[in-house]
Design a protein around this motif. Structure first.
Motif, PDB file in Angstrom:
ATOM      1  N   GLY A  41     -13.344   6.363 -10.314  1.00 37.82           N
ATOM      2  CA  GLY A  41     -14.707   6.126  -9.859  1.00 37.82           C
ATOM      3  C   GLY A  41     -14.793   5.287  -8.597  1.00 37.82           C
ATOM      4  N   SER A  42     -13.677   4.973  -7.995  1.00 36.62           N
ATOM      5  CA  SER A  42     -13.665   4.141  -6.796  1.00 36.62           C
ATOM      6  C   SER A  42     -13.553   5.009  -5.548  1.00 36.62           C
ATOM      7  CB  SER A  42     -12.486   3.169  -6.845  1.00 36.62           C
ATOM      8  OG  SER A  42     -12.387   2.458  -5.634  1.00 36.62           O
ATOM      9  N   ASN A  43     -14.215   4.580  -4.494  1.00 33.75           N
ATOM     10  CA  ASN A  43     -14.139   5.285  -3.223  1.00 33.75           C
ATOM     11  C   ASN A  43     -13.244   4.547  -2.240  1.00 33.75           C
ATOM     12  OD1 ASN A  43     -15.843   7.340  -4.022  1.00 33.75           O
ATOM     13  ND2 ASN A  43     -17.663   6.211  -3.444  1.00 33.75           N
ATOM     14  N   ARG A  44     -12.415   3.651  -2.712  1.00 30.85           N
ATOM     15  CA  ARG A  44     -11.545   2.875  -1.836  1.00 30.85           C
ATOM     16  C   ARG A  44     -10.499   3.777  -1.202  1.00 30.85           C
ATOM     17  NH1 ARG A  44     -10.040  -2.716  -4.759  1.00 30.85           N
ATOM     18  NH2 ARG A  44      -9.353  -3.204  -2.659  1.00 30.85           N
ATOM     19  N   LYS A  45     -10.347   3.634   0.091  1.00 29.15           N
ATOM     20  CA  LYS A  45      -9.393   4.447   0.843  1.00 29.15           C
ATOM     21  C   LYS A  45      -8.090   3.718   1.103  1.00 29.15           C
ATOM     22  CE  LYS A  45     -12.366   7.722   1.258  1.00 29.15           C
ATOM     23  NZ  LYS A  45     -12.294   8.844   0.378  1.00 29.15           N
ATOM     24  N   GLY A  46      -7.996   2.449   0.690  1.00 29.19           N
ATOM     25  CA  GLY A  46      -6.791   1.682   0.936  1.00 29.19           C
ATOM     26  C   GLY A  46      -6.967   0.235   0.521  1.00 29.19           C
ATOM     27  N   PHE A  47      -6.077  -0.612   1.023  1.00 27.72           N
ATOM     28  CA  PHE A  47      -6.102  -2.030   0.674  1.00 27.72           C
ATOM     29  C   PHE A  47      -5.459  -2.832   1.799  1.00 27.72           C
ATOM     30  CE2 PHE A  47      -2.448   0.092  -1.114  1.00 27.72           C
ATOM     31  CZ  PHE A  47      -1.377  -0.726  -0.800  1.00 27.72           C
ATOM     32  N   PHE A  48      -5.730  -4.139   1.817  1.00 23.82           N
ATOM     33  CA  PHE A  48      -5.144  -5.016   2.821  1.00 23.82           C
ATOM     34  C   PHE A  48      -3.889  -5.678   2.275  1.00 23.82           C
ATOM     35  CE2 PHE A  48      -9.440  -4.780   4.526  1.00 23.82           C
ATOM     36  CZ  PHE A  48      -9.162  -4.602   5.875  1.00 23.82           C
ATOM     37  N   LEU A  49      -2.874  -5.768   3.128  1.00 26.71           N
ATOM     38  CA  LEU A  49      -1.609  -6.407   2.795  1.00 26.71           C
ATOM     39  C   LEU A  49      -1.334  -7.465   3.859  1.00 26.71           C
ATOM     40  CD1 LEU A  49       0.634  -5.864   0.608  1.00 26.71           C
ATOM     41  CD2 LEU A  49       1.880  -4.683   2.409  1.00 26.71           C
ATOM     42  N   LEU A  50      -0.954  -8.662   3.413  1.00 28.84           N
ATOM     43  CA  LEU A  50      -0.601  -9.753   4.315  1.00 28.84           C
ATOM     44  C   LEU A  50       0.922  -9.814   4.383  1.00 28.84           C
ATOM     45  CD1 LEU A  50      -3.075 -12.354   2.800  1.00 28.84           C
ATOM     46  CD2 LEU A  50      -3.448 -10.876   4.771  1.00 28.84           C
ATOM     47  N   PRO A  51       1.539  -9.400   5.491  1.00 30.12           N
ATOM     48  CA  PRO A  51       3.001  -9.338   5.590  1.00 30.12           C
ATOM     49  C   PRO A  51       3.650 -10.698   5.372  1.00 30.12           C
ATOM     50  CG  PRO A  51       1.990  -8.172   7.423  1.00 30.12           C
ATOM     51  CD  PRO A  51       0.894  -8.917   6.722  1.00 30.12           C
ATOM     52  N   VAL A  52       4.809 -10.711   4.702  1.00 32.18           N
ATOM     53  CA  VAL A  52       5.532 -11.956   4.469  1.00 32.18           C
ATOM     54  C   VAL A  52       6.328 -12.397   5.697  1.00 32.18           C
ATOM     55  CG1 VAL A  52       5.710 -11.638   1.969  1.00 32.18           C
ATOM     56  CG2 VAL A  52       7.537 -10.802   3.450  1.00 32.18           C
ATOM     57  N   ASP A  53       6.650 -11.470   6.568  1.00 37.99           N
ATOM     58  CA  ASP A  53       7.427 -11.772   7.773  1.00 37.99           C
ATOM     59  C   ASP A  53       6.544 -12.524   8.767  1.00 37.99           C
ATOM     60  OD1 ASP A  53       9.068 -11.892   9.973  1.00 37.99           O
ATOM     61  OD2 ASP A  53       9.323  -9.722  10.171  1.00 37.99           O
ATOM     62  N   GLU A  54       6.835 -13.813   8.966  1.00 39.89           N
ATOM     63  CA  GLU A  54       6.025 -14.638   9.851  1.00 39.89           C
ATOM     64  C   GLU A  54       6.243 -14.303  11.330  1.00 39.89           C
ATOM     65  OE1 GLU A  54       6.795 -18.673   8.807  1.00 39.89           O
ATOM     66  OE2 GLU A  54       5.876 -18.458   6.830  1.00 39.89           O
ATOM     67  N   ASP A  55       7.326 -13.589  11.650  1.00 41.90           N
ATOM     68  CA  ASP A  55       7.620 -13.236  13.035  1.00 41.90           C
ATOM     69  C   ASP A  55       7.001 -11.907  13.460  1.00 41.90           C
ATOM     70  OD1 ASP A  55       9.101 -15.554  13.434  1.00 41.90           O
ATOM     71  OD2 ASP A  55      10.928 -14.618  12.668  1.00 41.90           O
ATOM     72  N   THR A  56       6.286 -11.257  12.556  1.00 44.67           N
ATOM     73  CA  THR A  56       5.665  -9.983  12.892  1.00 44.67           C
ATOM     74  C   THR A  56       4.415 -10.209  13.740  1.00 44.67           C
ATOM     75  OG1 THR A  56       4.776  -7.927  11.990  1.00 44.67           O
ATOM     76  CG2 THR A  56       4.261  -9.908  10.778  1.00 44.67           C
ATOM     77  N   ASN A  57       3.994  -9.199  14.446  1.00 44.53           N
ATOM     78  CA  ASN A  57       2.758  -9.313  15.220  1.00 44.53           C
ATOM     79  C   ASN A  57       1.542  -8.897  14.403  1.00 44.53           C
ATOM     80  OD1 ASN A  57       3.325  -6.606  15.117  1.00 44.53           O
ATOM     81  ND2 ASN A  57       2.891  -6.201  17.267  1.00 44.53           N
ATOM     82  N   ASN A  58       1.728  -8.648  13.113  1.00 46.74           N
ATOM     83  CA  ASN A  58       0.632  -8.259  12.224  1.00 46.74           C
ATOM     84  C   ASN A  58       0.264  -9.420  11.315  1.00 46.74           C
ATOM     85  OD1 ASN A  58       0.555  -5.451  13.010  1.00 46.74           O
ATOM     86  ND2 ASN A  58       2.502  -5.265  11.944  1.00 46.74           N
ATOM     87  N   ILE A  59      -0.996  -9.809  11.350  1.00 49.80           N
ATOM     88  CA  ILE A  59      -1.500 -10.861  10.464  1.00 49.80           C
ATOM     89  C   ILE A  59      -1.952 -10.237   9.153  1.00 49.80           C
ATOM     90  CG2 ILE A  59      -3.293 -12.602  10.153  1.00 49.80           C
ATOM     91  CD1 ILE A  59      -3.258 -12.889  13.241  1.00 49.80           C
TER      92      ILE A  59
END
Length: 81
Positions: A41-59
């Protein structure tokens, strides 16, 4: 406010293109037990993930559910269950 419970559990996401990402979920687990990638019954298309790698350019990364091959819970080494 983020759920502390979900921040304590790490996840490895394997994408259909062979790439992988380890991180913490932001918010609630978006699937039911058994790792179905959507709730009934959910229309969710995805989810947010907070990367563990602190050196990545993705927050924060929005993971599109249809791009996911598998999801695995990463055990917490600091507090084994």
């Amino acid at each position: 406010m983020e759920s502390q419970k979900s921040k304590d559990r790490g996840f490895f996401v394997k994408f259909r293109d062979g790439e992988g990402l380890v991180g913490f979920l932001e918010g609630d687990v978006p699937w039911e037990k058994g790792f179905f990638l959507s709730k009934r019954g959910s229309n969710r298309k995805g989810f947010f993930l907070l990367p563990v790698d602190e050196d990545t350019n993705n927050i924060k990364v929005f993971v599109v559910s249809s791009s996911v091959d598998a999801v695995t819970v990463v055990p917490n080494q600091a507090n084994p269950s």
